[in-house]
Design an enzyme around this catalytic site. Structure first.
Site: not given
Length: 445
Positions: A237, A330, A413
């Site tokens: 992330d 992502e 997170d």
């Protein structure tokens, strides 16, 4: 004549024939040997003497001059004839005449001039196909006008040792001393069987020179990893508070964001204030000698920031590529984030796009994979234990939360890294990859 490969007694390869698709045809010729072509870059800092520096500046200036000449003539030709003046036609019919008209062009390496023309032709192609805006002339201290590229032929570009000093041989310039990277030798910079294809000489903003070499090597055929263990996959992330959070499904680790721009901000502001007080003519775009000294101080500090960022990206991407078979992240909209004036500075400092580019090629070199999940995937709002989606967690100030469904206490997170990994595994299974998890195996239906 088709491209063929010949294996020499020392194990290296020699290619014969020509083709418009060099990489594809060379790989086809190497297939019986279970080998393939691999390209990589090598950047060197050089220490030219005065004559060599003048020679490189001459090449850069001439390449920029020919590029802009072709730009003007191509536009005028189209207006007059409603037809494109192709780069092939220009090199054959117009360039010889321009060399007679402008004698200083005869001091140039012919590949440097031809590459400048080819760069402009490619810029027009990118414009026609919607990948870029309309081409612009090159400027002296801007990208494009501060460099030139030449091709290797008959050993005109090479790395040599003269009087125990490492040097790079450049056409029309000479043998220029370069700084040997730490822990490297000439044999490791250019191993046996590796050839130099191109050299790009770059004049940096602080007045120094760098050379970027395009290298070609023949390596064992890369076989993509199609079966992997659950522990060989990591979710990542990316963020601004922390550079990234790595989650393997059991635990997570936070990699601190060094914040390079903030680190140099105070010193850089002082240098820029000093630069603004120096004499500068906005009409002629020239400054005093003190202005030029101040400009180089600013450029040197900005270069230091870029070097630190690049070093961090290389080390972290290499560590990930050597540790995991798959890295899942992502697909961030970096351009969109840069439009937000509150985030732009932080996003520019962190350099996600550069990092992911380095990570991708390091993984692919090992037959491993970088998987990007949709930017619309609600990684922070989805519980990685039960899959419950909590819309109340959209507020970025919520750093920890308890899942209303299963009661698990979640770090925002760390949970995002876990759910990104799970989504990445789903994508892998859909594409036919096999993921082992202890005694169970997931596979595509």
């Amino acid at each position: 004549m088709p491209v063929t490969a010949e294996q020499l007694p020392d194990g290296t390869f020699r290619f014969h024939g020509r083709s418009f698709k060099q990489t594809e045809d060379k790989n086809a010729a190497l297939a019986p040997f279970h080998k393939q072509i691999y390209y990589y870059g090598l950047k060197l800092s050089v220490l030219p003497v005065k004559e060599e520096e003048e020679g490189m500046n001459q090449q850069i200036g001439n390449a920029r001059f020919v590029h802009n000449l072709y730009f003007n003539e191509r536009n005028e030709y189209y207006k007059a004839n409603k037809r494109i003046l192709s780069v092939t036609e220009y090199k054959k019919s117009h360039l010889p005449e321009r060399k007679k008209e402008y004698p200083f062009l005869k001091k140039s390496d012919k590949f440097a001039l031809e590459n400048a023309l080819e760069c402009l032709d490619q810029a027009y192609t990118n414009f026609y196909e919607g990948r870029a805006g309309f081409p612009k002339p090159w400027k002296k201290n801007r990208l494009g006008g501060d460099r030139y590229t030449t091709k290797e032929t008959n050993g005109n570009i090479d790395l040599v040792i003269e009087d125990d000093i490492p040097r790079i041989k450049l056409p029309k310039v000479g043998h220029v001393r370069f700084i040997m990277p730490k822990g490297q030798t000439l044999a490791t910079l250019k191993p046996k069987g590796v050839s130099i294809l191109k050299a790009t000489i770059i004049r940096t903003r602080d007045g120094k020179f760098e050379i970027s070499l395009l290298m070609q090597a023949v390596i064992d055929e890369i076989k993509p990893v199609v079966e992997m263990d659950y522990s060989d996959i990591v979710g990542m992330d990316l963020g601004l508070h922390d550079f990234c959070i790595l989650g393997d499904g059991i635990d997570h680790a936070k990699i601190a964001n060094p914040r390079w721009i903030k680190l140099h901000e105070k010193r850089l502001r002082r240098f820029k204030k000093s630069l603004s007080r120096k004499q500068y003519d906005k009409k002629t775009h020239t400054g005093s000698r003190n202005w030029e000294k101040a400009r180089k101080r600013v450029a040197k500090e900005e270069k230091k920031t870029a070097n630190q960022r690049h070093d961090f990206h290389h080390k972290l991407s290499l560590a990930l590529a050597e540790t995991y078979s798959v890295v899942v992240c992502e697909d961030l909209n970096v351009k969109g984030m840069m439009k937000n004036h509150r985030l732009a500075k932080s996003v520019a400092s962190v350099g996600w796009s550069s990092f992911l580019t380095l990570l991708r090629y390091k993984l692919e070199r090992r037959g491993k994979h970088l998987v990007k999940v949709s930017r619309w995937f609600a990684s922070s709002q989805t519980c990685h234990v039960c899959g419950y989606k909590n819309p109340e967690v959209k507020d970025l100030s919520v750093r920890e939360w308890d899942c209303p469904s299963c009661g698990t206490h979640l770090d925002r997170d760390g949970n995002a890294a876990f759910t990104i990994k799970a989504e990445g595994i789903r994508v892998l299974l859909e594409n036919g990859y096999v993921v082992y998890n202890g005694q169970t195996t997931g596979h595509a239906a």
